[in-house]
Write an enzyme that holds these catalytic residues in place. Structure first.
Site, PDB file in Angstrom:
ATOM      1  N   CYS A  40      15.466  37.782   9.782  1.00  0.00           N
ATOM      2  CA  CYS A  40      15.242  36.602   8.954  1.00  0.00           C
ATOM      3  C   CYS A  40      16.450  36.322   8.057  1.00  0.00           C
ATOM      4  O   CYS A  40      17.499  35.908   8.536  1.00  0.00           O
ATOM      5  CB  CYS A  40      13.938  36.737   8.166  1.00  0.00           C
ATOM      6  SG  CYS A  40      13.343  35.164   7.494  1.00  0.00           S
ATOM      7  N   HIS A  56       9.690  38.467  11.671  1.00  0.00           N
ATOM      8  CA  HIS A  56       9.203  39.633  10.940  1.00  0.00           C
ATOM      9  C   HIS A  56       8.174  40.341  11.820  1.00  0.00           C
ATOM     10  O   HIS A  56       7.503  39.719  12.638  1.00  0.00           O
ATOM     11  CB  HIS A  56       8.530  39.215   9.632  1.00  0.00           C
ATOM     12  CG  HIS A  56       9.486  38.706   8.600  1.00  0.00           C
ATOM     13  ND1 HIS A  56      10.371  39.523   7.942  1.00  0.00           N
ATOM     14  CD2 HIS A  56       9.689  37.451   8.109  1.00  0.00           C
ATOM     15  CE1 HIS A  56      11.074  38.812   7.088  1.00  0.00           C
ATOM     16  NE2 HIS A  56      10.686  37.543   7.165  1.00  0.00           N
TER      17      HIS A  56
END
Length: 514
Positions: free
Chosen positions: A344, A449
């Site tokens: 991310c 994630h």
């Protein structure tokens, strides 16, 4: 009125932050779930950088996700209607019922805005009480913060609204537990104090016989029974709520004693605004991995793999990489063919540049990335929050071992990245298909994630890292993450149940003996 029997309630409050409220709430969720009750967790307001995306795309605190899993439920944003994600020392992004509402200073939030959220909290609480047989409620910090009590929406105001008996928890491992219990009760209003029906001493080490005089004193002084003394134990594989646990040590207790000859060395960069560090919990469950969090170049050593994690303030953390010297060190590692993985915000940092023209995260408008991946990122106002499902399609590095493997994860980001490389993953989310991820040399980046929760992908990575060393992985097949989680919930429930006077707790809740 439907005539349906009202749900039983139990609220866990603490004398301070980090006394173990979240873990104890998860334990009670699993205890009552094991007894056949339909139980749900609730925390009106949470402050954390570890968050999760529900199936419907809503963002909520990780602690309530864990508690929902302990209760055998799908996470629901009503379990945590207000989430605050710090973006700096004095401001937080405010998320209400799973959706980002903007960034506010602490002063502005604790004024009018917090008062406006109470009806939302109230509605979510009553809906859960209607839909479940038991609701286990968690407070935040301490109920005795007199400077915050006027606009309280998470502690005694919730207890009053729910008419919930309160267990007051103290961390006896810290010292001063008796004073913290007595002091907390002294600062409560009389009607608030009446709601506290039990005291719990958490994280106790030693012989309980030596503690008994203190327990007798507490009961005599407060008139409230001590209903539990929970022995210290830190080996439950339950995801932690926030990065305060990383401050105590840079290496997991489970990894202490492992030598580099028998374990891979995985170094995670300890960013100032690190978020979702639970992404790396699966490595702690692997017997052949040492997981370290590092703050400066001198701590890096010679890792087998370097991971740049997610961030709640990507531009500020990218500046930290440059100013600390970690950025140059990571680039040097990459040039030397050391595996680098970005997740991310860490993925964005691996690119050429990160722009934030609208100031969505900070006052920085743009900053040079590490230049490892051929891409650029620009922040937008809309936040992308989805649960994702897809498969591995990129054949680079360790991913060559798991081509076509199905994966799951979730995305939380406001940046949009564009580049020249081929996608690593083919993703489907909210009826939309798109590519994710990129690689260059020994570097890999993704927005997903939870990527390491995928057992086949994580296994492929670890086997590949061992082969890079010139050997084979010294362990066979390990337990799946799902199996580890269930085992941990059951162990936690047994540990807490055996430490509590469950008959007294059931009585205060209005339950028959289980």
């Amino acid at each position: 009125m439907s005539g349906k029997k009202a749900a039983a309630r139990l609220m866990i409050q603490g004398t301070s932050s980090n006394v173990g409220k979240s873990v104890l709430a998860a334990a009670f969720c699993r205890i009552f779930y094991q007894e056949g009750y339909h139980v749900a967790p609730f925390k009106a307001q949470n402050m954390a950088l570890n968050s999760f995306i529900t199936r419907s795309g809503g963002e909520m605190g990780r602690a309530q996700v864990v508690q929902a899993q302990a209760a055998g439920l799908e996470p629901d944003v009503r379990m945590n209607p207000v989430l605050l994600k710090p973006t700096g020392h004095t401001g937080s992004q405010v998320i209400v019922l799973g959706k980002a509402q903007g960034t506010l200073s602490a002063l502005k939030y604790h004024g009018d805005y917090q008062r406006k959220t109470w009806p939302i909290v109230e509605e979510a609480l009553h809906e859960l009480l209607e839909e479940h047989e038991i609701v286990v409620i968690e407070g935040a910090g301490s109920p005795a913060e007199v400077n915050l009590k006027q606009n309280d929406i998470v502690n005694m105001r919730v207890a009053k609204e729910a008419q919930a008996p309160v267990l007051l928890v103290a961390d006896i491992d810290r010292g001063g537990a008796l004073a913290s219990v007595v002091g907390t009760l002294e600062l409560l209003e009389p009607e608030e104090r009446q709601l506290v029906q039990g005291i719990v001493m958490n994280k106790f080490r030693g012989d309980i016989k030596l503690l008994q005089p203190a327990l007798d004193f507490l009961e005599e002084r407060t008139g409230i029974p001590v209903v539990g003394v929970v022995p210290f134990y830190d080996q439950f594989k339950i995801p932690e709520e926030d990065s305060v646990v990383l401050e105590e040590q840079n290496t997991s207790k489970r990894d202490q004693g492992k030598s580099r000859d028998e374990a891979l060395d995985v170094a995670v960069i300890r960013l100032p605004y690190l978020s979702n560090f639970t992404d790396f919990d699966p490595f702690e469950d692997e017997p052949d991995v040492i997981l370290r969090y590092v703050r400066e170049p001198s701590e890096l050593g010679e890792p087998d793999c370097v991971i740049i994690p997610g961030s709640k303030n990507t531009l500020s953390d990218l500046r930290f990489l440059w100013e600390s010297g970690l950025g140059e060190k990571i680039i040097k590692f990459w040039q030397e063919d050391v595996p680098i993985i970005g997740i991310c915000g860490g993925y964005q940092m691996l690119g050429r540049i990160v722009r934030d023209p609208l100031g969505t995260e900070s006052d920085l408008k743009e900053i040079a990335g590490l230049g490892i991946l051929p891409m650029e990122t620009e922040f937008e106002l809309d936040k992308h929050t989805v649960q994702s499902r897809g498969k591995v399609v990129g054949g680079e590095l360790f991913l060559a071992r798991c081509q076509g493997t199905e994966i799951t994860g979730y995305e939380i980001h406001m940046g949009r990245s564009q580049g020249e490389g081929h996608s690593l993953f083919e993703i489907e989310a909210q009826e939309t298909a798109y590519g994710d991820g990129m690689s260059a040399g020994s570097a890999v980046g993704t927005y997903l994630h939870g990527i390491f929760d995928n057992d086949p992908l994580r296994t492929a990575l670890l086997e590949w890292l061992w082969e890079r060393r010139g050997g084979t992985r010294p362990v066979g097949e390990t337990m799946s993450q799902a199996a580890i989680r269930e085992q941990s919930f059951n162990e936690l429930a047994d540990w807490v149940r055996n430490s509590m006077d469950m008959e007294k707790i059931r009585a205060m809740m209005g339950l028959h003996k289980g």
